[in-house]
Design an enzyme around this catalytic site. Structure first.
Site, PDB file in Angstrom:
ATOM      1  N   ASP A 130      -1.691   0.985   7.298  1.00 51.61           N
ATOM      2  CA  ASP A 130      -1.057   0.793   5.975  1.00 51.61           C
ATOM      3  C   ASP A 130      -0.630  -0.666   5.772  1.00 51.61           C
ATOM      4  O   ASP A 130      -0.746  -1.212   4.676  1.00 51.61           O
ATOM      5  CB  ASP A 130       0.158   1.720   5.828  1.00 51.61           C
ATOM      6  CG  ASP A 130      -0.213   3.179   6.033  1.00 51.61           C
ATOM      7  OD1 ASP A 130      -0.688   3.802   5.090  1.00 51.61           O
ATOM      8  OD2 ASP A 130      -0.052   3.663   7.170  1.00 51.61           O
ATOM      9  N   ASP A 161       0.875  -1.172   0.000  1.00 51.26           N
ATOM     10  CA  ASP A 161       0.000   0.000   0.000  1.00 51.26           C
ATOM     11  C   ASP A 161       0.917   1.229   0.000  1.00 51.26           C
ATOM     12  O   ASP A 161       1.323   1.707   1.053  1.00 51.26           O
ATOM     13  CB  ASP A 161      -0.884  -0.020   1.257  1.00 51.26           C
ATOM     14  CG  ASP A 161      -1.792   1.199   1.318  1.00 51.26           C
ATOM     15  OD1 ASP A 161      -2.306   1.600   0.265  1.00 51.26           O
ATOM     16  OD2 ASP A 161      -1.951   1.769   2.410  1.00 51.26           O
ATOM     17  N   GLU A 176      -3.257  -2.172  -4.695  1.00 50.33           N
ATOM     18  CA  GLU A 176      -4.577  -1.577  -4.975  1.00 50.33           C
ATOM     19  C   GLU A 176      -4.469  -0.606  -6.146  1.00 50.33           C
ATOM     20  O   GLU A 176      -3.555   0.211  -6.211  1.00 50.33           O
ATOM     21  CB  GLU A 176      -5.109  -0.840  -3.735  1.00 50.33           C
ATOM     22  CG  GLU A 176      -6.526  -0.325  -3.946  1.00 50.33           C
ATOM     23  CD  GLU A 176      -7.090   0.415  -2.735  1.00 50.33           C
ATOM     24  OE1 GLU A 176      -6.854  -0.022  -1.600  1.00 50.33           O
ATOM     25  OE2 GLU A 176      -7.761   1.435  -2.946  1.00 50.33           O
TER      26      GLU A 176
END
Lengths: 177, 177
Positions: free
Chosen positions: A139, A8, A67
């Site tokens: 995170d 991330d 992502e």
């Protein structure tokens, strides 16, 4: 057995998480954060690249999951996020890892069962699925969620292969990569 | 003598330009474009990283100069630009190069003498300063402009050092890096 590295990225903190997928369930291996400090841009991006490179050298994951960003908040934060993403992604490709991207909706659906789940729900389900006793930093949790999403996607594909092979009455030609 | 690599990153085309700065004027060495193709994001970013890495291996520049982005057009293009910038910057830092950033105004002022110069004026002046007979592709020209801006900045610093050393009546302690 597949070792999945989820990340991330962010301009200040890049979360990472590693899970081992045995085809049916996932086991927690490691997670944490790369903090990029307050130095110049090139130093901060180098910290992301070197951090990911070090994680790959230590754990030898088979691939990376991240992502996908569809809508960034504003142009300034999008630029900063993009720079960190760029540094992180090339760290993986330079190490020979394939990179899979999943939308936020895909990740939430895979973890919670709903594409509209709140961030906290995702974090709770990550803890539950990986039997964690301590709450990971947000995170790191998001990185583990990206890794779990890839595992879910992979397991679904395997299940689909199995059922379609059965329905064809043919032999199983299942290759777990 | 300092070899300066200027780059102009983009999601589809990353321009590059190399100039040799002898402390008073600049000589054209090379310029061109890295085209990232239409593959997956990770492949495209890897093309930027590998392209810059290859240029550094071939020409051994001393440092890299890049235009600073203050205001991107919108969040989507900012994210794409950021990713390419991230890949390009880590390619330089991983090769041990320092990275200098200059604003568009600083670059235009250094090349044309006005921070509000049009893109075409910058391109014409790049051709004039480097005695080019053919117009370089716009991304390559912007990359050469970033390299020339660093050279200008460096020459100004050197001139300033010289004059302040003279005014102090002291010995010249000029180190050309």
């Amino acid at each position: 057995m597949t070792l999945i590295l989820g990340i991330d990225p962010g301009s200040r903190i890049t979360g990472y998480g590693i899970v081992r997928d045995n085809g049916r369930r996932c086991e927690y291996i490691a997670s944490g954060c790369i903090r990029t400090g307050t130095g110049e841009l090139s130093e901060r991006l180098n910290a992301v690249f070197s951090g990911i490179h070090e994680i790959i050298s230590s754990y030898h994951p088979d691939l990376m999951s991240i992502e996908q960003v569809f809508m960034a908040r504003n142009a300034d934060s999008a630029l900063k996020l993009g720079q960190a993403r760029g540094a992180a992604i090339v760290a993986a490709t330079q190490a020979g890892l394939a990179v899979s991207e999943y939308s936020a909706t895909q990740i939430k659906s895979a973890i919670v069962g709903s594409g509209r789940a709140a961030k906290e729900q995702v974090q709770m389900m990550v803890m539950h699925l990986l039997q964690l006793t301590q709450k990971p930093q947000i995170d790191a949790s998001d990185a583990l969620a990206a890794a779990l999403c890839h595992a879910h996607h992979r397991q679904t594909l395997i299940a689909h292969d199995l059922s379609s092979a059965k329905s064809r009455g043919g032999r199983l030609r299942l290759t777990v990569r």
